[in-house]
Design a protein around this motif. Structure first.
Motif, PDB file in Angstrom:
ATOM      1  N   SER A 125      11.096  -2.681  -5.278  1.00 24.89           N
ATOM      2  CA  SER A 125      11.511  -1.566  -6.128  1.00 24.89           C
ATOM      3  C   SER A 125      12.949  -1.167  -5.828  1.00 24.89           C
ATOM      4  O   SER A 125      13.487  -1.504  -4.764  1.00 24.89           O
ATOM      5  CB  SER A 125      10.611  -0.356  -5.873  1.00 24.89           C
ATOM      6  N   PRO A 126      13.593  -0.431  -6.732  1.00 23.43           N
ATOM      7  CA  PRO A 126      14.826   0.267  -6.361  1.00 23.43           C
ATOM      8  C   PRO A 126      14.452   1.408  -5.427  1.00 23.43           C
ATOM      9  O   PRO A 126      13.261   1.704  -5.240  1.00 23.43           O
ATOM     10  CB  PRO A 126      15.353   0.779  -7.704  1.00 23.43           C
ATOM     11  N   PRO A 127      15.414   2.080  -4.797  1.00 23.55           N
ATOM     12  CA  PRO A 127      15.077   3.222  -3.933  1.00 23.55           C
ATOM     13  C   PRO A 127      14.267   4.271  -4.692  1.00 23.55           C
ATOM     14  O   PRO A 127      14.566   4.607  -5.834  1.00 23.55           O
ATOM     15  CB  PRO A 127      16.449   3.753  -3.514  1.00 23.55           C
ATOM     16  N   VAL A 128      13.219   4.766  -4.032  1.00 24.64           N
ATOM     17  CA  VAL A 128      12.286   5.721  -4.636  1.00 24.64           C
ATOM     18  C   VAL A 128      12.288   7.000  -3.808  1.00 24.64           C
ATOM     19  O   VAL A 128      12.081   6.956  -2.588  1.00 24.64           O
ATOM     20  CB  VAL A 128      10.851   5.141  -4.678  1.00 24.64           C
ATOM     21  N   VAL A 129      12.509   8.132  -4.471  1.00 26.48           N
ATOM     22  CA  VAL A 129      12.542   9.422  -3.782  1.00 26.48           C
ATOM     23  C   VAL A 129      11.148  10.044  -3.816  1.00 26.48           C
ATOM     24  O   VAL A 129      10.505  10.105  -4.864  1.00 26.48           O
ATOM     25  CB  VAL A 129      13.556  10.373  -4.443  1.00 26.48           C
ATOM     26  N   SER A 130      10.658  10.493  -2.660  1.00 26.72           N
ATOM     27  CA  SER A 130       9.403  11.239  -2.578  1.00 26.72           C
ATOM     28  C   SER A 130       9.633  12.460  -1.712  1.00 26.72           C
ATOM     29  O   SER A 130      10.721  12.673  -1.168  1.00 26.72           O
ATOM     30  CB  SER A 130       8.280  10.371  -1.999  1.00 26.72           C
ATOM     31  N   ARG A 131       8.580  13.239  -1.525  1.00 27.32           N
ATOM     32  CA  ARG A 131       8.700  14.439  -0.679  1.00 27.32           C
ATOM     33  C   ARG A 131       8.962  14.073   0.777  1.00 27.32           C
ATOM     34  O   ARG A 131       9.373  14.909   1.568  1.00 27.32           O
ATOM     35  CB  ARG A 131       7.419  15.262  -0.777  1.00 27.32           C
ATOM     36  N   PHE A 132       8.733  12.807   1.153  1.00 27.30           N
ATOM     37  CA  PHE A 132       8.923  12.397   2.540  1.00 27.30           C
ATOM     38  C   PHE A 132      10.316  11.837   2.807  1.00 27.30           C
ATOM     39  O   PHE A 132      10.707  11.691   3.957  1.00 27.30           O
ATOM     40  CB  PHE A 132       7.879  11.350   2.928  1.00 27.30           C
ATOM     41  N   GLY A 133      11.031  11.488   1.750  1.00 30.33           N
ATOM     42  CA  GLY A 133      12.352  10.901   1.916  1.00 30.33           C
ATOM     43  C   GLY A 133      12.612   9.887   0.823  1.00 30.33           C
ATOM     44  O   GLY A 133      12.185  10.056  -0.314  1.00 30.33           O
ATOM     45  N   VAL A 134      13.303   8.804   1.177  1.00 25.11           N
ATOM     46  CA  VAL A 134      13.624   7.750   0.213  1.00 25.11           C
ATOM     47  C   VAL A 134      12.996   6.444   0.708  1.00 25.11           C
ATOM     48  O   VAL A 134      13.106   6.096   1.883  1.00 25.11           O
ATOM     49  CB  VAL A 134      15.146   7.574   0.047  1.00 25.11           C
ATOM     50  N   HIS A 135      12.321   5.732  -0.207  1.00 19.26           N
ATOM     51  CA  HIS A 135      11.590   4.515   0.141  1.00 19.26           C
ATOM     52  C   HIS A 135      12.168   3.303  -0.579  1.00 19.26           C
ATOM     53  O   HIS A 135      12.693   3.408  -1.683  1.00 19.26           O
ATOM     54  CB  HIS A 135      10.113   4.617  -0.273  1.00 19.26           C
ATOM     55  N   LEU A 136      11.991   2.155   0.054  1.00 19.98           N
ATOM     56  CA  LEU A 136      12.123   0.861  -0.593  1.00 19.98           C
ATOM     57  C   LEU A 136      10.744   0.223  -0.484  1.00 19.98           C
ATOM     58  O   LEU A 136      10.151   0.200   0.607  1.00 19.98           O
ATOM     59  CB  LEU A 136      13.180   0.004   0.114  1.00 19.98           C
ATOM     60  N   ILE A 137      10.192  -0.268  -1.588  1.00 18.46           N
ATOM     61  CA  ILE A 137       8.810  -0.742  -1.611  1.00 18.46           C
ATOM     62  C   ILE A 137       8.775  -2.208  -2.019  1.00 18.46           C
ATOM     63  O   ILE A 137       9.433  -2.609  -2.977  1.00 18.46           O
ATOM     64  CB  ILE A 137       7.951   0.074  -2.608  1.00 18.46           C
ATOM     65  N   GLN A 138       7.980  -2.993  -1.296  1.00 11.12           N
ATOM     66  CA  GLN A 138       7.768  -4.397  -1.666  1.00 11.12           C
ATOM     67  C   GLN A 138       6.281  -4.634  -1.898  1.00 11.12           C
ATOM     68  O   GLN A 138       5.440  -4.234  -1.076  1.00 11.12           O
ATOM     69  CB  GLN A 138       8.262  -5.344  -0.577  1.00 11.12           C
ATOM     70  N   LEU A 139       5.938  -5.270  -3.015  1.00  4.40           N
ATOM     71  CA  LEU A 139       4.547  -5.622  -3.295  1.00  4.40           C
ATOM     72  C   LEU A 139       4.181  -6.889  -2.515  1.00  4.40           C
ATOM     73  O   LEU A 139       4.851  -7.912  -2.631  1.00  4.40           O
ATOM     74  CB  LEU A 139       4.358  -5.868  -4.797  1.00  4.40           C
ATOM     75  N   VAL A 140       3.114  -6.802  -1.726  1.00  7.55           N
ATOM     76  CA  VAL A 140       2.640  -7.959  -0.966  1.00  7.55           C
ATOM     77  C   VAL A 140       1.533  -8.675  -1.735  1.00  7.55           C
ATOM     78  O   VAL A 140       1.565  -9.884  -1.922  1.00  7.55           O
ATOM     79  CB  VAL A 140       2.128  -7.526   0.430  1.00  7.55           C
ATOM     80  N   ASP A 141       0.534  -7.916  -2.213  1.00  5.27           N
ATOM     81  CA  ASP A 141      -0.584  -8.540  -2.917  1.00  5.27           C
ATOM     82  C   ASP A 141      -1.405  -7.464  -3.613  1.00  5.27           C
ATOM     83  O   ASP A 141      -1.274  -6.267  -3.306  1.00  5.27           O
ATOM     84  CB  ASP A 141      -1.460  -9.311  -1.928  1.00  5.27           C
ATOM     85  N   LYS A 142      -2.257  -7.903  -4.540  1.00  2.25           N
ATOM     86  CA  LYS A 142      -3.211  -7.010  -5.184  1.00  2.25           C
ATOM     87  C   LYS A 142      -4.570  -7.683  -5.190  1.00  2.25           C
ATOM     88  O   LYS A 142      -4.668  -8.916  -5.222  1.00  2.25           O
ATOM     89  CB  LYS A 142      -2.790  -6.692  -6.634  1.00  2.25           C
ATOM     90  N   ARG A 143      -5.625  -6.871  -5.157  1.00  4.74           N
ATOM     91  CA  ARG A 143      -6.975  -7.417  -5.226  1.00  4.74           C
ATOM     92  C   ARG A 143      -7.887  -6.407  -5.898  1.00  4.74           C
ATOM     93  O   ARG A 143      -7.629  -5.207  -5.875  1.00  4.74           O
ATOM     94  CB  ARG A 143      -7.513  -7.754  -3.836  1.00  4.74           C
ATOM     95  N   ARG A 144      -8.964  -6.903  -6.478  1.00  3.78           N
ATOM     96  CA  ARG A 144      -9.955  -6.042  -7.115  1.00  3.78           C
ATOM     97  C   ARG A 144     -11.169  -5.958  -6.198  1.00  3.78           C
ATOM     98  O   ARG A 144     -11.711  -6.986  -5.785  1.00  3.78           O
ATOM     99  CB  ARG A 144     -10.335  -6.599  -8.483  1.00  3.78           C
ATOM    100  N   VAL A 145     -11.598  -4.745  -5.870  1.00  6.39           N
ATOM    101  CA  VAL A 145     -12.732  -4.557  -4.973  1.00  6.39           C
ATOM    102  C   VAL A 145     -13.785  -3.684  -5.641  1.00  6.39           C
ATOM    103  O   VAL A 145     -13.477  -2.834  -6.485  1.00  6.39           O
ATOM    104  CB  VAL A 145     -12.300  -3.928  -3.626  1.00  6.39           C
TER     105      VAL A 145
END
Length: 436
Positions: free
Chosen positions: A372-392
């Motif tokens: 992702s681009p930098p993401v602002v939340s109440r905790f600060g600024v994040h950079l996020i990378q998707l590792v995997d997805k699964r259905r459970v």
């Protein structure tokens, strides 16, 4: 859906492009249009709010009511809000500065700016910082009051939950919950095949598909062409949809028994799928998509402004994307979260585990490894990378809680409307005409 009146009010939190929360100062010729328990609503305040709502509806592509009807609806909502805010004060509901700071941060994040830029934008629109924060305080106060007065009053019995579960099981058409038996023909695409070779194999798969659709025996085609298990006509066996590759389920969800899908591409090659059997679930099955992600967190501090954190993470993203380093190494090096030692790995997360602004940005990532681009939340600024997805699959207890939440949501509007009507009836409201 929750009350349109309440949703209308909460929408104020996200509206910064219009003069939504101007300081309420009397102008020459201003007058009182309504009094709610001795608190006035002025003609100027009403006009400002009517303009704001009208502009908001235009931005959303919605048709506005006739001018007089719009004024009546806006005034009624302002009366309701004022009566409810008075009730909140009587009950001792207060919003501290920290809660308002978080709300202001969230509005900034929603608009893709930091708090300083948000305030500058508001100033250009004639909105003071204090009036904007007062508006946030009022909306947070109303939300807290609604939680206490409305949401707590909604009762859902076990009998209600049992009834809905039975109805959902009887009407369950979720292809991932159904049991499917598929027969397949697999035409392998070698790992090192170039584009021309892959295209030739696709043409081969298309020819095999056409022969199957022309009525040629599928088992015979399996024996002649398939690189997968050829026993029992290439049948995979009866399995629930969520235990098959999602592309298989999607490709066959509209097929009738005996029909053949389009060619499906996976990492193994090209698949031709025949629906042999479809069975409705014998019990209610619900699944959720879990996400595994990494992140890098920089917290705002006197030494690191939000703008500086965004710039640092944008630079880090560029280094990762260009191949100069990898995400895990960068997370260990610069992240200020406890996950840094694990390379920023947050583990498997179900929907709702993260704050909305983080989760929304994470959910927009579709491809493994996407950042992702930098993401602002109440905790600060994040950079996020998707590792995997699964259905459970949800457990029976989780399904019950999910159904209970759905019922509470469906009953909210009726409960809110009745409660708001009661608050309005108990308030002293005096409507006033324009002075002659």
């Amino acid at each position: 859906m929750k009350s349109s009146v309440r949703a209308w009010a909460l929408a104020c939190l996200l509206t910064v492009a219009t003069p939504a929360l101007l300081a309420q100062q009397a102008l020459p010729g201003d007058y009182i249009v309504a009094v709610v328990n001795s608190e006035p609503i002025t003609f100027q305040e009403l006009n400002i709010e009517v303009r704001r709502v009208s502009q908001q509806l235009t931005q959303q592509g919605q048709a506005a009511p006739a001018p007089e009807e719009l004024r009546r609806l806006v005034l009624e909502r302002m009366i309701n809000d004022k009566a409810q805010l008075q009730l909140a004060r009587e009950q001792g509901i207060r919003m501290d500065a920290t809660a308002i700071d978080r709300a202001e941060q969230n509005v900034a994040s929603q608009n893709g700016v930091d708090v300083l830029a948000l305030r500058q934008k508001l100033a250009k629109d004639g909105v003071t910082v204090q009036s904007f924060r007062d508006g946030l305080r009022d909306q947070l106060t109303l939300s807290r009051l609604h939680e206490r007065e409305v949401e707590s009053s909604i009762k859902v019995s076990d009998v209600d939950v049992d009834r809905v579960i039975q109805e959902q099981q009887a009407n369950n058409t979720d292809p991932f919950a159904q049991e499917l038996n598929l027969a397949q023909i697999l035409i392998v695409v070698p790992e090192k095949a170039n584009g021309e070779e892959a295209a030739a194999l696709f043409v081969k798969a298309q020819r095999v598909l056409q022969r199957a659709r022309d009525g040629e025996d599928f088992n015979k085609l399996v024996q002649e062409f398939s690189a997968a298990d050829r026993n029992n006509g290439g049948q995979i066996g009866l399995r629930r949809g969520d235990r098959l590759p999602p592309s298989f389920v999607t490709a066959t969800q509209n097929l009738k028994v005996g029909e053949v899908s389009e060619v499906v591409r996976t990492g193994a090659g090209f698949h031709i799928l025949k629906l042999v059997e479809r069975k409705a679930p014998t019990r209610l099955v619900q699944t959720v998509v879990q996400t595994r992600a990494r992140h890098i967190l920089l917290r705002n501090s006197p030494q690191l402004s939000q703008a500086q954190a965004i710039a640092r993470l944008a630079d880090a993203r560029q280094q990762i994307v260009s191949g100069k380093t990898d995400f895990a190494s960068m997370a260990r090096k610069m992240s200020q979260d406890s996950s840094a030692e694990q390379g920023g790995d947050l583990g498997w997360a179900s929907p709702g585990m993260f704050v909305p602004e983080f989760e929304e940005a994470m959910n927009r990532l579709q491809d493994e490894g996407a950042i992702s681009p930098p993401v602002v939340s109440r905790f600060g600024v994040h950079l996020i990378q998707l590792v995997d997805k699964r259905r459970v699959e949800l457990s029976p207890q989780q399904i019950r809680e999910s159904v209970r939440a759905q019922l509470r949501q469906s009953r909210y509007e009726e409960a809110y409307t009745a409660w708001a009507r009661d608050v309005r009836a108990r308030a002293f409201v005096e409507m006033r005409e324009a002075p002659q």
